[in-house]
Scaffold this motif. Structure first.
Motif, PDB file in Angstrom:
ATOM      1  N   LEU A  92       0.704  -1.130  -0.758  1.00 36.12           N
ATOM      2  CA  LEU A  92       0.070  -0.089  -0.237  1.00 36.12           C
ATOM      3  C   LEU A  92       0.755   1.390   0.058  1.00 36.12           C
ATOM      4  O   LEU A  92       0.982   2.442  -0.882  1.00 36.12           O
ATOM      5  N   ILE A  96       0.768   4.585  -2.351  1.00 28.58           N
ATOM      6  CA  ILE A  96       0.757   5.927  -1.647  1.00 28.58           C
ATOM      7  C   ILE A  96       1.422   6.790  -2.128  1.00 28.58           C
ATOM      8  O   ILE A  96       0.839   7.684  -2.511  1.00 28.58           O
ATOM      9  N   VAL A 101      -3.005   5.763  -4.852  1.00 25.32           N
ATOM     10  CA  VAL A 101      -4.290   6.051  -3.881  1.00 25.32           C
ATOM     11  C   VAL A 101      -4.435   7.146  -3.202  1.00 25.32           C
ATOM     12  O   VAL A 101      -3.843   7.844  -3.251  1.00 25.32           O
ATOM     13  N   TYR A 102      -6.097   7.225  -2.761  1.00 22.55           N
ATOM     14  CA  TYR A 102      -6.035   8.490  -1.737  1.00 22.55           C
ATOM     15  C   TYR A 102      -6.948   7.899  -0.790  1.00 22.55           C
ATOM     16  O   TYR A 102      -7.485   6.694  -0.625  1.00 22.55           O
ATOM     17  N   PRO A 103      -6.600   8.854   0.556  1.00 16.68           N
ATOM     18  CA  PRO A 103      -7.583   8.810   1.763  1.00 16.68           C
ATOM     19  C   PRO A 103      -8.841   8.569   1.657  1.00 16.68           C
ATOM     20  O   PRO A 103      -9.811   9.942   1.658  1.00 16.68           O
ATOM     21  N   TRP A 147      -6.082  16.216   2.861  1.00 12.85           N
ATOM     22  CA  TRP A 147      -6.123  15.061   3.268  1.00 12.85           C
ATOM     23  C   TRP A 147      -5.141  14.833   4.576  1.00 12.85           C
ATOM     24  O   TRP A 147      -6.083  14.485   5.312  1.00 12.85           O
ATOM     25  N   HIS A 157     -10.375   6.925   7.815  1.00 11.91           N
ATOM     26  CA  HIS A 157     -10.741   6.186   6.625  1.00 11.91           C
ATOM     27  C   HIS A 157     -10.006   4.734   6.270  1.00 11.91           C
ATOM     28  O   HIS A 157      -9.846   4.219   6.710  1.00 11.91           O
ATOM     29  N   TRP A 159      -8.319   3.924   2.400  1.00 16.82           N
ATOM     30  CA  TRP A 159      -6.871   3.938   1.169  1.00 16.82           C
ATOM     31  C   TRP A 159      -7.839   3.661   0.237  1.00 16.82           C
ATOM     32  O   TRP A 159      -8.032   2.254   0.310  1.00 16.82           O
ATOM     33  N   ARG A 160      -7.773   4.278  -0.526  1.00 18.89           N
ATOM     34  CA  ARG A 160      -8.627   3.827  -2.566  1.00 18.89           C
ATOM     35  C   ARG A 160      -7.900   3.979  -3.188  1.00 18.89           C
ATOM     36  O   ARG A 160      -7.203   4.787  -3.334  1.00 18.89           O
ATOM     37  N   SER A 203      -7.056  -0.577   1.914  1.00 22.56           N
ATOM     38  CA  SER A 203      -7.339  -1.242   3.315  1.00 22.56           C
ATOM     39  C   SER A 203      -8.085  -0.354   4.065  1.00 22.56           C
ATOM     40  O   SER A 203      -8.781   0.998   3.814  1.00 22.56           O
TER      41      SER A 203
END
Length: 295
Positions: A92, A96, A101-103, A147, A157, A159-160, A203
């Motif tokens: 992950l 990042i 990915v972003y929260p 963020w 949150h 992680w997407r 995640s």
């Protein structure tokens, strides 16, 4: 120069210890075991216990009992996801660092409310192959500083994966080799469509990895060459292939098999104890009886 030796096939059965195994699990386990045996390959058992709230030692022990009773044998030690959490965090972290990915801070309830309000206007909210609404992705508009402030405040949150950014990273079409069959009989070289899933979770605050990320990393770390599993995971293969490409992981061959349904026509569930492997054993059935039911 001698030609390189062909790679030994590696198959795996990877149940979650959050309930009793049923006939659908028996089909998947037996197919993996028998295909490994037929190709002089290896058969691995992996315990997918990433959900620490639902997975229990009792259910894990039941998995070993059921598979042993079916006459299956596997290599040891058994890989347990809960013992490899750092691996998923590292993967992950790589994504990042690349800004892929972003929260995401919306709760399930907030997502449900947003979708309901949108569809109340007579429009259809886009949904993934499983029927779940795609994530709105409002956080993609935030700056990194924005963020970061929310993270520093301790806001829960997930992680997407930023699906658009991830797909833009690809330098070649995304496909997979299918030796089983999809829902409509698809086989051979399949075009993968990860965009259909939107910004998938990798995640959560309460879990160090999603199924998508953990299974992709585990298959690579165990050298799995053939992923044999139920057809309900056919479309998810597109996400797994995308993660393999992003993380520079090997590509296995995929084989999706039919699902076994209950009397009501629905896919079997671990809550349906009458179709559990243990129930057949307790009723005096034999492993051959189970094979005759599912093969």
């Amino acid at each position: 120069m001698n030609a390189p030796l062909p790679k030994q096939p590696v198959f795996r059965f990877a149940p979650s210890p959050n309930g009793q195994l049923h006939l659908g699990h028996a089909l998947s386990a037996i197919l993996n075991h028998d295909m490994a045996k037929a190709t002089s390959g290896r058969f691995l058992l992996r315990i997918e216990d990433i959900d620490l709230t639902r997975c229990t030692p009792e259910f894990e022990a039941g998995i070993y009992d059921d598979l042993g009773w079916l006459g299956l044998s596997w290599e040891t030690p058994v890989r347990r996801q809960s013992e490899h959490l750092d691996l998923y965090r590292q993967a992950l972290g790589r994504l990042i660092d690349r800004g892929l990915v972003y929260p995401a801070f919306l709760t399930r309830g907030a997502i449900k409310t947003a979708v309901a309000a949108f569809e109340a206007k007579g429009k259809a909210w886009p949904r993934d192959p499983d029927g779940a609404p795609l994530y709105p992705g409002e956080e993609r508009k935030l700056s990194a500083a924005g963020w970061q402030r929310m993270l520093a405040a301790g806001k829960p949150h997930a992680w997407r994966l930023d699906m658009d950014k991830a797909i833009a990273e690809l330098d070649a079409p995304l496909t997979w080799q299918e030796t089983g069959a999809g829902p409509n009989g698809e086989t051979g070289q399949i075009a993968a469509d990860p965009a259909a899933w939107g910004d998938v979770v990798l995640s959560r605050s309460d879990a160090p990895s999603s199924y998508h990320l953990a299974v992709t990393m585990d298959d690579a770390m165990q050298g799995v060459t053939h992923v044999v599993r139920g057809r309900d995971l056919y479309h998810a293969t597109a996400v797994h292939r995308l993660l393999q490409r992003l993380l520079d992981l090997p590509e296995p061959v995929y084989h999706h098999h039919r699902l076994i349904h209950g009397p009501d026509g629905r896919k079997l569930s671990k809550s349906n104890k009458d179709t559990g492997i243990a129930a057949f054993r307790e009723a005096g059935k034999t492993p051959d009886d189970v094979r005759a039911l599912i093969l």
